[in-house]
Design a protein around this motif. Structure first.
Motif, PDB file in Angstrom:
ATOM      1  N   ASP A  26       0.873  -1.248  -0.051  1.00  0.00           N
ATOM      2  CA  ASP A  26      -0.017  -0.022   0.037  1.00  0.00           C
ATOM      3  C   ASP A  26       0.893   1.219   0.019  1.00  0.00           C
ATOM      4  OD1 ASP A  26      -2.397  -1.306  -0.045  1.00  0.00           O
ATOM      5  OD2 ASP A  26      -2.776  -1.431   2.121  1.00  0.00           O
ATOM      6  N   LEU A  27       1.909   1.203   0.837  1.00  0.00           N
ATOM      7  CA  LEU A  27       2.902   2.392   0.867  1.00  0.00           C
ATOM      8  C   LEU A  27       3.749   2.575  -0.014  1.00  0.00           C
ATOM      9  CD1 LEU A  27       2.803   2.461   4.818  1.00  0.00           C
ATOM     10  CD2 LEU A  27       1.560   4.003   3.451  1.00  0.00           C
ATOM     11  N   GLU A  28       4.470   1.618  -0.505  1.00  0.00           N
ATOM     12  CA  GLU A  28       5.694   1.440  -1.225  1.00  0.00           C
ATOM     13  C   GLU A  28       5.695   1.084  -2.305  1.00  0.00           C
ATOM     14  OE1 GLU A  28       9.378   0.868   1.164  1.00  0.00           O
ATOM     15  OE2 GLU A  28       8.011   0.442   2.781  1.00  0.00           O
ATOM     16  N   HIS A  29       4.750   0.233  -2.799  1.00  0.00           N
ATOM     17  CA  HIS A  29       4.617  -0.539  -4.111  1.00  0.00           C
ATOM     18  C   HIS A  29       3.657  -0.007  -5.210  1.00  0.00           C
ATOM     19  CE1 HIS A  29       6.274  -3.634  -6.709  1.00  0.00           C
ATOM     20  NE2 HIS A  29       5.042  -4.011  -7.075  1.00  0.00           N
ATOM     21  N   LEU A  30       2.535   0.086  -4.696  1.00  0.00           N
ATOM     22  CA  LEU A  30       1.505   0.605  -5.554  1.00  0.00           C
ATOM     23  C   LEU A  30       1.859   2.165  -5.950  1.00  0.00           C
ATOM     24  CD1 LEU A  30      -2.143  -0.037  -4.163  1.00  0.00           C
ATOM     25  CD2 LEU A  30      -1.114  -0.860  -6.170  1.00  0.00           C
ATOM     26  N   MET A  40      -3.604   4.465 -14.709  1.00  0.00           N
ATOM     27  CA  MET A  40      -4.762   5.127 -14.032  1.00  0.00           C
ATOM     28  C   MET A  40      -4.713   4.997 -12.891  1.00  0.00           C
ATOM     29  SD  MET A  40      -8.024   5.489 -16.686  1.00  0.00           S
ATOM     30  CE  MET A  40      -8.147   3.738 -17.239  1.00  0.00           C
ATOM     31  N   HIS A  41      -4.986   3.745 -12.249  1.00  0.00           N
ATOM     32  CA  HIS A  41      -4.919   3.463 -10.711  1.00  0.00           C
ATOM     33  C   HIS A  41      -4.789   1.980 -10.488  1.00  0.00           C
ATOM     34  CE1 HIS A  41      -9.088   1.474 -11.174  1.00  0.00           C
ATOM     35  NE2 HIS A  41      -9.348   2.654 -11.741  1.00  0.00           N
ATOM     36  N   GLY A  42      -4.585   1.615  -9.408  1.00  0.00           N
ATOM     37  CA  GLY A  42      -4.047   0.220  -8.894  1.00  0.00           C
ATOM     38  C   GLY A  42      -5.154  -0.109  -7.790  1.00  0.00           C
ATOM     39  N   ARG A  43      -5.742  -1.110  -7.698  1.00  0.00           N
ATOM     40  CA  ARG A  43      -6.599  -1.677  -6.632  1.00  0.00           C
ATOM     41  C   ARG A  43      -5.954  -2.956  -6.257  1.00  0.00           C
ATOM     42  NH1 ARG A  43     -12.177   0.264  -9.392  1.00  0.00           N
ATOM     43  NH2 ARG A  43     -12.322   2.231  -8.267  1.00  0.00           N
ATOM     44  N   ILE A 222      -9.583  -4.531  -0.955  1.00  0.00           N
ATOM     45  CA  ILE A 222      -8.924  -4.062   0.245  1.00  0.00           C
ATOM     46  C   ILE A 222      -8.941  -2.593   0.417  1.00  0.00           C
ATOM     47  CG2 ILE A 222      -6.512  -3.925   1.104  1.00  0.00           C
ATOM     48  CD1 ILE A 222      -5.598  -6.651  -0.303  1.00  0.00           C
ATOM     49  N   GLU A 223      -9.404  -2.263   1.720  1.00  0.00           N
ATOM     50  CA  GLU A 223      -9.249  -0.955   2.290  1.00  0.00           C
ATOM     51  C   GLU A 223      -7.946  -0.737   2.646  1.00  0.00           C
ATOM     52  OE1 GLU A 223     -11.139   1.835   5.767  1.00  0.00           O
ATOM     53  OE2 GLU A 223     -11.951  -0.050   5.281  1.00  0.00           O
ATOM     54  N   PRO A 224      -7.138   0.278   2.260  1.00  0.00           N
ATOM     55  CA  PRO A 224      -5.760   0.517   2.225  1.00  0.00           C
ATOM     56  C   PRO A 224      -5.379   0.606   3.783  1.00  0.00           C
ATOM     57  CG  PRO A 224      -6.401   1.644   0.208  1.00  0.00           C
ATOM     58  CD  PRO A 224      -7.688   1.239   1.097  1.00  0.00           C
ATOM     59  N   LEU A 225      -4.688  -0.186   4.309  1.00  0.00           N
ATOM     60  CA  LEU A 225      -3.825  -0.009   5.490  1.00  0.00           C
ATOM     61  C   LEU A 225      -4.793  -0.895   6.614  1.00  0.00           C
ATOM     62  CD1 LEU A 225      -2.216   3.495   5.504  1.00  0.00           C
ATOM     63  CD2 LEU A 225      -1.457   1.383   4.887  1.00  0.00           C
ATOM     64  N   ARG A 226      -5.630  -1.535   6.015  1.00  0.00           N
ATOM     65  CA  ARG A 226      -6.903  -2.347   7.259  1.00  0.00           C
ATOM     66  C   ARG A 226      -6.861  -3.738   6.538  1.00  0.00           C
ATOM     67  NH1 ARG A 226     -10.114  -0.215  10.527  1.00  0.00           N
ATOM     68  NH2 ARG A 226     -11.623  -1.624  10.021  1.00  0.00           N
ATOM     69  N   TYR A 227      -6.438  -4.607   7.257  1.00  0.00           N
ATOM     70  CA  TYR A 227      -6.187  -5.916   7.103  1.00  0.00           C
ATOM     71  C   TYR A 227      -6.918  -6.858   8.356  1.00  0.00           C
ATOM     72  CZ  TYR A 227      -2.837  -3.245   4.851  1.00  0.00           C
ATOM     73  OH  TYR A 227      -1.815  -2.265   4.341  1.00  0.00           O
ATOM     74  N   PRO A 228      -8.221  -6.644   8.323  1.00  0.00           N
ATOM     75  CA  PRO A 228      -8.842  -7.488   9.699  1.00  0.00           C
ATOM     76  C   PRO A 228      -9.197  -8.965   9.264  1.00  0.00           C
ATOM     77  CG  PRO A 228     -10.385  -6.053   8.114  1.00  0.00           C
ATOM     78  CD  PRO A 228      -9.170  -5.530   7.618  1.00  0.00           C
ATOM     79  N   TRP A 229      -8.757  -9.343   7.806  1.00  0.00           N
ATOM     80  CA  TRP A 229      -8.850 -10.747   7.435  1.00  0.00           C
ATOM     81  C   TRP A 229      -7.441 -11.490   7.760  1.00  0.00           C
ATOM     82  CZ3 TRP A 229      -5.034  -9.395   4.355  1.00  0.00           C
ATOM     83  CH2 TRP A 229      -5.325  -8.308   3.659  1.00  0.00           C
ATOM     84  N   ALA A 230      -6.620 -10.865   8.200  1.00  0.00           N
ATOM     85  CA  ALA A 230      -5.173 -11.221   8.254  1.00  0.00           C
ATOM     86  C   ALA A 230      -5.157 -12.644   9.403  1.00  0.00           C
ATOM     87  CB  ALA A 230      -4.141 -10.487   8.959  1.00  0.00           C
ATOM     88  N   GLU A 231      -5.860 -12.403  10.458  1.00  0.00           N
ATOM     89  CA  GLU A 231      -5.860 -13.329  11.470  1.00  0.00           C
ATOM     90  C   GLU A 231      -6.708 -14.728  10.978  1.00  0.00           C
ATOM     91  OE1 GLU A 231      -4.413 -14.435  14.130  1.00  0.00           O
ATOM     92  OE2 GLU A 231      -3.129 -12.685  13.911  1.00  0.00           O
TER      93      GLU A 231
END
Length: 243
Positions: A26-30, A40-43, A222-231
């Motif tokens: 989210d912060l360094e690759h997109l 145009m954009h990335g998701r 994916i909502e950027p910087l939110r990963y509630p599905w990780a666990e």
């Protein structure tokens, strides 16, 4: 700017690196890739266990047994082959700048560049053709298929039936620039993916016998910087390493 195609990548990372890898993405690759000319954009999308369970048996290896938990799509507005070449070359710039995540912790299961072929939206939206690839969605249902001789059937017969399903806003189809006879259909959907996907499969006619489906399943936006599905992924049957 009109959509010309996409860069499509199915990916995985080690389960113990989910948060770190996703923050890096989210912060360094997109950002540096979206900044390239004609992007145009990335998701980004994720298929946690609930979504993985909606994939049928017989998917390609890249999408079977819990693989390709993550999906990145870059939307393009220029020459598809040129953007793919530029992005490939630019990766080496990022490597030299020490801006890449450790290779041993992540993997690209499938990567492709595809040109826009057709787009069909729910008639109630009254969308112009150029609007359709940008229609909002909570999940994206991906169908990877082979048999481009059936492309007209999918545009004329399948797509209208698909967008008649409640929760399916549009279908956008792309043809691969590198994998012969391959197309990817992206369904922009909203609502409970299990319910929408079941309704979609029930409402659409059987595909021609000449069509081979290598992937058929949803991913959550994916909502950027939110990963509630990780666990959920770490506590599941899904692969815990990319090896």
């Amino acid at each position: 700017m009109k959509t010309t195609g996409i860069i499509f990548a199915g990916l995985d990372c080690d389960a113990d690196a989910i948060e770190d890898w996703n923050r890096w993405y989210d912060l360094e690759h997109l950002p540096p890739n979206i900044a390239l000319t004609d992007v145009m954009h990335g998701r980004r999308y994720v298929a946690p266990p609930s979504h993985q369970g909606l994939r049928p048996d017989g998917c390609d290896e890249a999408f079977s047994d819990g693989r390709s938990a993550f999906l990145t799509i870059y939307w393009l507005c220029g020459d598809v082959d040129g953007v793919m070449a530029t992005m490939t070359d630019y990766r080496e710039v990022l490597v030299e700048a020490d801006r890449m995540f450790p290779d041993e912790k992540k993997i690209v299961r499938l990567g492709d560049a595809l040109a826009l072929d057709w787009a069909v939206a729910d008639p109630a939206l009254k969308a112009d053709p150029g609007d359709i690839p940008h229609i909002s969605h909570t999940d994206i249902h991906v169908v990877l298929r082979r048999g481009l001789g059936d492309q007209h059937w999918h545009r004329a017969i399948y797509a209208p039936a698909a967008v008649s399903v409640e929760g399916v806003h549009a279908v956008v189809s792309f043809t691969s620039r590198f994998a012969p006879d391959t197309a990817i259909d992206l369904h922009m959907i909203e609502g409970d993916p299990a319910e929408v996907v079941a309704a979609l499969r029930a409402a659409t006619p059987s595909r021609p016998a000449t069509t081979d489906v290598g992937m058929d399943g949803p991913f959550q936006l994916i909502e950027p910087l939110r990963y509630p599905w990780a666990e959920q992924i770490r506590g599941s049957w899904m692969p815990q390493t990319v090896a």
